[in-house]
Enzyme design. Structure first.
Site, PDB file in Angstrom:
ATOM      1  CB  ILE A  12      49.950  48.055  48.129  1.00  0.00           C
ATOM      2  CG1 ILE A  12      49.574  48.042  46.643  1.00  0.00           C
ATOM      3  CG2 ILE A  12      51.044  47.020  48.395  1.00  0.00           C
ATOM      4  CD1 ILE A  12      50.690  48.467  45.711  1.00  0.00           C
ATOM      5  CG  ASP A  31      47.621  56.052  55.777  1.00  0.00           C
ATOM      6  OD1 ASP A  31      47.920  55.154  54.969  1.00  0.00           O
ATOM      7  OD2 ASP A  31      47.136  57.158  55.422  1.00  0.00           O
ATOM      8  CE1 TYR A 141      54.551  57.097  42.740  1.00  0.00           C
ATOM      9  CE2 TYR A 141      54.409  56.091  40.573  1.00  0.00           C
ATOM     10  CZ  TYR A 141      54.385  55.982  41.947  1.00  0.00           C
ATOM     11  OH  TYR A 141      54.205  54.750  42.540  1.00  0.00           O
ATOM     12  CG  ASN A 170      49.735  48.661  35.962  1.00  0.00           C
ATOM     13  OD1 ASN A 170      50.864  49.139  35.878  1.00  0.00           O
ATOM     14  ND2 ASN A 170      48.680  49.226  35.406  1.00  0.00           N
ATOM     15  NE  ARG A 279      46.387  58.341  32.107  1.00  0.00           N
ATOM     16  CZ  ARG A 279      46.182  57.499  33.103  1.00  0.00           C
ATOM     17  NH1 ARG A 279      45.408  57.844  34.118  1.00  0.00           N
ATOM     18  NH2 ARG A 279      46.762  56.311  33.106  1.00  0.00           N
TER      19      ARG A 279
END
Length: 326
Positions: A12, A31, A141, A170, A279
């Site tokens: 993104i 970054d 998270y 998403n 999961r």
């Protein structure tokens, strides 16, 4: 105006940087390259390798930047890993974020656009999910992202940092220049494309016993360029408006089996599947109520269906079968 984008080498972040450069912004791209790719950073931006956990370096970078705003996308974002190593996520997403906020205070930078997540909602009590649904994350998270959202409130009260938090659903798709290339890859659409091209032998379908029509979980998909466009709107919005929290999604979802069928249709190839247990930390349904972003920011997604989103990802993958060379 000059703006810092953290996490600019990620999926993104690379597209946010691209659209900011297209819009004439002077972009400094930060970054640490732990998960991102140097080759994904738009060449028009000035790149600086900075880890937000390096408090002194973050402060030094912001003081020297001359930036008027920050778009904060740097994060650890693997849900399954967050269930096994929560400390890693609190350090990156909360401690690193606090280092950034403290540096902003020192540098007198008072506008922040934050990349949050729909994972702050956990198992929602209502679908589609409004921003006021309450935070009950089911993984660390989501909890670490929500903790930073809460910190923003206090930093505004104490230091006047105005902020917009975007709770993405998403993200998917690609631009001509930038696409999705995580290592390891965990997102469903690039994994399905890898299975379609034979780069992985099978696609593992996690969870077929959810309380949904076909037994697989349902997600709201939104194209990465629509997400990025919202960040530009938010930077302009914060010039004269109060802080806010906004969902970014289309307001309708697709099950994992529907995503598989869509990828098969777009690629013309059958996907080999292995069904596996759920999961930990994966809710059954996550679908956004996104009217607040539409009404307040005048945000209008250009990609309205999954086929077009998958097609853009497929075109990028065909041009870049190895992903980024970095």
């Amino acid at each position: 105006m000059r703006v810092i984008v953290t996490g600019a080498a990620g999926f993104i972040g690379s597209v946010v940087t691209e659209l900011l450069c297209d819009g004439g912004w002077d972009v400094i791209a930060w970054d640490n390259l732990k998960n991102g790719h140097r080759a994904a950073v738009d060449r028009r931006a000035r790149f600086e390798k900075i880890d937000l956990l390096n408090r002194a370096r973050v402060r030094e970078g912001l003081l020297a930047s001359g930036a008027g705003a920050v778009v904060h996308l740097a994060a650890e974002a693997l849900i399954d890993a967050s269930m096994l190593d929560p400390g890693r996520f609190y350090r990156a997403n909360l401690a690193g974020g606090l280092n950034l906020l403290d540096a902003m205070v020192a540098a007198d930078v008072r506008r922040l656009v934050f990349s949050s997540t729909a994972a702050v909602y956990g198992e929602p009590g209502v679908i589609p999910i409004p921003e006021g649904a309450g935070g009950r994350p089911v993984n660390s998270y989501g909890e670490s992202k929500l903790a930073f959202e809460r910190a923003l409130i206090w930093y505004e009260l104490a230091h006047g940092i105005r902020h917009v938090s975007f709770r993405y659903f998403n993200a998917c798709g690609a631009t001509e220049a930038h696409g999705e290339d995580h290592r390891p890859e965990t997102h469903i659409i690039p994994l399905l494309l890898a299975a379609a091209t034979g780069r992985i032998e099978t696609f593992r379908l996690y969870g077929t016993d959810y309380p949904t029509a076909d037994g697989t979980c349902i997600r709201d998909y939104v194209h990465v360029t629509d997400i990025a466009a919202a960040h530009l709107l938010a930077l302009e919005y914060l010039e004269a408006h109060p802080s806010g929290v906004f969902n970014l999604g289309l307001g309708h979802g697709y099950s994992n089996r529907e995503v598989v069928k869509t990828v098969e249709k777009i690629t013309g190839r059958k996907i080999p599947l292995i069904e596996s247990p759920r999961r930990p930390g994966d809710p059954a349904r996550l679908v956004a109520a996104s009217s607040l972003a539409e009404e307040t920011l005048n945000w209008r997604p250009h990609f309205g269906n999954l086929e077009d989103m998958v097609a853009s990802a497929w075109e990028w993958k065909r041009r870049n079968p190895e992903g980024y060379r970095s």
